[in-house]
Design a protein around this motif. Structure first.
Motif, short mmCIF file in Angstrom:
data_model
loop_
_atom_site.label_atom_id
_atom_site.label_comp_id
_atom_site.label_asym_id
_atom_site.label_seq_id
_atom_site.Cartn_x
_atom_site.Cartn_y
_atom_site.Cartn_z
N GLY A 244 74.23 20.94 77.07
CA GLY A 244 74.46 19.63 76.47
C GLY A 244 73.90 19.56 75.06
N ASP A 245 74.37 18.60 74.27
CA ASP A 245 73.94 18.51 72.87
C ASP A 245 74.07 17.08 72.36
N LEU A 246 73.63 16.89 71.11
CA LEU A 246 73.62 15.53 70.55
C LEU A 246 75.03 15.00 70.35
N GLU A 247 75.95 15.87 69.99
CA GLU A 247 77.33 15.44 69.84
C GLU A 247 77.87 14.96 71.19
N GLY A 248 77.52 15.66 72.24
CA GLY A 248 77.93 15.22 73.57
C GLY A 248 77.39 13.83 73.87
N VAL A 249 76.14 13.59 73.52
CA VAL A 249 75.56 12.26 73.77
C VAL A 249 76.31 11.22 72.94
N ARG A 250 76.55 11.56 71.68
CA ARG A 250 77.20 10.58 70.78
C ARG A 250 78.55 10.14 71.34
N THR A 251 79.32 11.10 71.82
CA THR A 251 80.66 10.73 72.29
C THR A 251 80.61 9.92 73.60
N ARG A 252 79.49 9.99 74.29
CA ARG A 252 79.39 9.24 75.56
C ARG A 252 78.65 7.91 75.39
N LEU A 253 78.29 7.56 74.17
CA LEU A 253 77.56 6.30 73.99
C LEU A 253 78.33 5.08 74.52
N PRO A 254 79.68 5.05 74.34
CA PRO A 254 80.40 3.88 74.88
C PRO A 254 80.20 3.74 76.40
N TYR A 255 80.08 4.86 77.09
CA TYR A 255 79.82 4.80 78.54
C TYR A 255 78.50 4.08 78.81
N LEU A 256 77.50 4.39 77.99
CA LEU A 256 76.18 3.78 78.20
C LEU A 256 76.20 2.30 77.83
N ARG A 257 76.95 1.99 76.76
CA ARG A 257 77.09 0.57 76.40
C ARG A 257 77.77 -0.18 77.56
N ASP A 258 78.83 0.40 78.11
CA ASP A 258 79.55 -0.27 79.20
C ASP A 258 78.73 -0.32 80.49
N LEU A 259 77.87 0.66 80.66
CA LEU A 259 76.99 0.62 81.84
C LEU A 259 76.08 -0.61 81.76
#
Ligand code: NOJ
Length: 560
Positions: A47-62
């Motif tokens: 995993g990497d920071l780019e991976g986290v960045r692209t999944r931020l909307p998931y965390l916002r929606d969570l």
């Protein structure tokens, strides 16, 4: 890995981009991302920071408020990044400083705050200062930045004291001096690749205040402080004597843990943080003997929050839970800090697996137990946690109800404690397996290049994709709970609960109009229906003003 700092992006203009209450952190739900296992942006299996960045909307929606990232700094990865070789650089395995900058900006734009991990108790043995200390030899000023000592015994062949590493074995390693002879020993409370800093040396404090500023200028919203209870050692590094260190750990103040001197460091750090706008915070990873001692870390001029490990270690048992909740709230009230609640993190067996096993096995378990019971209790425990006043921490994957992976083959294990044996930890890889995003596909959507730890065959059914929109799924339960928490300020607010009468094994409390009931028993129990059911971790049936709360189930009511 290079010791050169990559050019830092200009101070982050998005610093105060997150609107909201100044005291957002008092009831925040903070999601822990373990970067190597969250999402892989470049398909290298890690995993990497780019991976986290692209999944931020998931965390916002969570529906979480903030994200805490475990370390992503330049590191030889002897302890999965908790061995830092350059505190101002991103390890190439995770990306670059520009990726960190993009992540912080995107998070802020989505209304999410970013908390980074700070590792001040020890560095990597590849940190510039330690390499210099080794090269310059005994008596050199560079050795004073760590704890170097001559050994005991006729030829200095015995460690300077009897302290043991948390990962097992002696807490000291003997070095070979530049002239090739066996020489001094240095202290490492964790792996030998993690030498402890000497916080009596002024350069150490100066360096860390500068590191704080570096990341504050980058725009981070706070720091999780690793081993926050460990930086100051008792004068003279006294022996423990005739004590079993493992039985003392967590139960007593140790000569290397929870020394009162650490609080001076936090008072200085607080002054630095308060120079910055944006309501930023510190959270302490402080394993102390009691919640009362934990409260010392969150006095008004010190840190904002401290993890509540006493809560994490509590069994699924109503009486024990009531006791720890009361003790926590009573301990935090006098210092005015919010309580925090946490069930899982990257160092302990996931709670779905802890609760699947008989109580009393500790927080490192290598048995699957009864997975059905574990999941039911984990879901109930989450609703209980999210109903308590204060701030809560969610560890990545718990919102999917993930169990620990208990059958990892020994040859894939990476936890350094596993290799040193007889340490406190050892099986932490089981909670670090990359999380599943999709039903099928390479590494279940984690990335295109496999996964650094093997994922179990049933991971697809537990994925975000499989659970999204699925009524009753654990992911939808978390989403619903966090949505209720956002709508109703009364859930996380305040510092007290009003206990209601309840049968044995059942917890019931009121907070204004809100009532939470958690049945920790294996039987269904009748309870008064306290109004409208807001949410429940299992099926509630109601008739004539009475509700049946099934075994291992929590229910939230609003109304009467
Ligand atoms: C606590 C961290 O959470 C853990 O993962 C690490 O091994 C130790 N501190 C040492 O840094």
């Amino acid at each position: 890995m290079s010791q050169q700092h990559s050019a830092a992006p200009a101070p982050n203009s998005a610093v105060s981009a997150v609107e909201g209450r100044p005291d957002w952190w008092r009831d925040a739900v903070i999601y822990q991302v373990y970067p190597r296992s969250f999402a892989d942006g470049n398909g290298d299996g890690m995993g990497d920071l780019e991976g986290v960045r692209t999944r931020l909307p998931y965390l916002r929606d969570l529906g979480v408020d903030a994200v805490w990232l475990s370390p992503f700094y330049a590191s030889p990865q002897a302890d999965a990044g908790y061995d830092v070789a350059d505190y101002r650089a991103v390890d190439p395995m995770f990306g670059t400083l520009l990726d960190a900058d993009a992540l912080i900006r995107d998070a802020h734009a989505l209304g999410l705050r970013i908390i980074v991990d700070l590792v001040p108790n020890h560095s990597s043995d590849q940190y510039e200062w330690f390499k210099r200390a080794l090269a310059e030899g005994p008596g050199s000023p560079s050795r004073d930045r760590y704890h170097f000592r001559p050994g005991k015994g006729k030829n200095g062949e015995l460690p300077p004291n009897d302290w043991e590493s948390i990962f097992g074995g002696p807490a000291w390693t003997r070095v070979t001096e530049p002239d090739g002879t066996p020489g001094e020993w240095y202290l490492h409370l964790f792996a030998p690749e993690q030498p402890d800093f000497n916080w009596e040396h002024p350069a150490v404090g100066d360096e860390f205040r500068s590191i704080l500023r570096f990341w504050l200028d980058m725009g981070v919203d706070g720091f999780r402080i690793d081993v926050a209870h460990g930086m100051v050692k008792a004068e003279g590094l006294p022996d423990l004597g005739d004590h079993e260190q493992l039985t003392l750990l967590g139960n007593d103040v140790m000569p290397f843990f929870d020394q009162d001197g650490v609080h001076d460091i936090y008072r200085e750090w607080r002054l630095v943080l308060d120079e910055y706008s944006g309501n930023r915070i510190f959270v302490a990873e402080a394993w102390t003997p009691t919640v009362e001692r934990t409260a010392n870390y969150v006095r008004p001029d010190e840190l904002h929050q401290a993890f509540n490990f006493q809560y994490l270690a509590t069994h699924w048992d109503a009486e024990e839970l009531r006791t720890v909740v009361n003790r926590t709230l009573d301990a935090m009230r006098p210092v005015g800090a919010p309580a925090t609640w946490v069930l899982s993190n990257h160092d302990v067996t996931r709670h779905a697996t802890r609760f699947a096993n008989p109580a009393g096995l500790g927080t490192q378990i290598r048995l699957a137990g009864d997975r059905g019971v574990g999941l039911r209790r984990a879901r109930a425990a989450t609703l209980l946690m999210l109903a308590l006043p204060g701030s809560a921490y969610v560890y990545q994957g718990e919102e999917l109800g993930l169990p620990d992976v208990v059958d990892l083959p020994d040859e894939v294990r990476q936890d350094p404690a596993y290799f040193r044996g007889a340490g406190q930890d050892g099986f932490r890889d089981g909670c670090r397996v990359p999380i599943p995003w999709t039903r099928t596909g390479p590494s279940y959507g984690f990335g295109d290049g496999g996964s650094w730890l093997p994922q179990p065959a049933d991971w697809g059914g537990l994925s975000v994709e499989a659970q999204t929109g699925e009524p009753g799924s654990t992911l939808e339960l978390y989403r619903a709970a966090l949505a209720v928490r956002r709508e109703r300020a009364d859930l996380g607010a305040g510092d007290a609960v009003e206990w209601l009468r309840a049968p044995e094994g059942v917890l019931a409390f009121r907070r204004g109009e809100f009532v939470c009931v958690a049945n920790t028993t294996g039987e269904s129990v009748p309870m008064p229906a306290y109004g409208r059911v807001l949410l429940a971790s299992g099926e509630i049936t109601e008739a004539a003003g009475e509700a049946k709360v099934p075994a291992d189930t929590t229910v939230w009511w609003s109304g009467s």
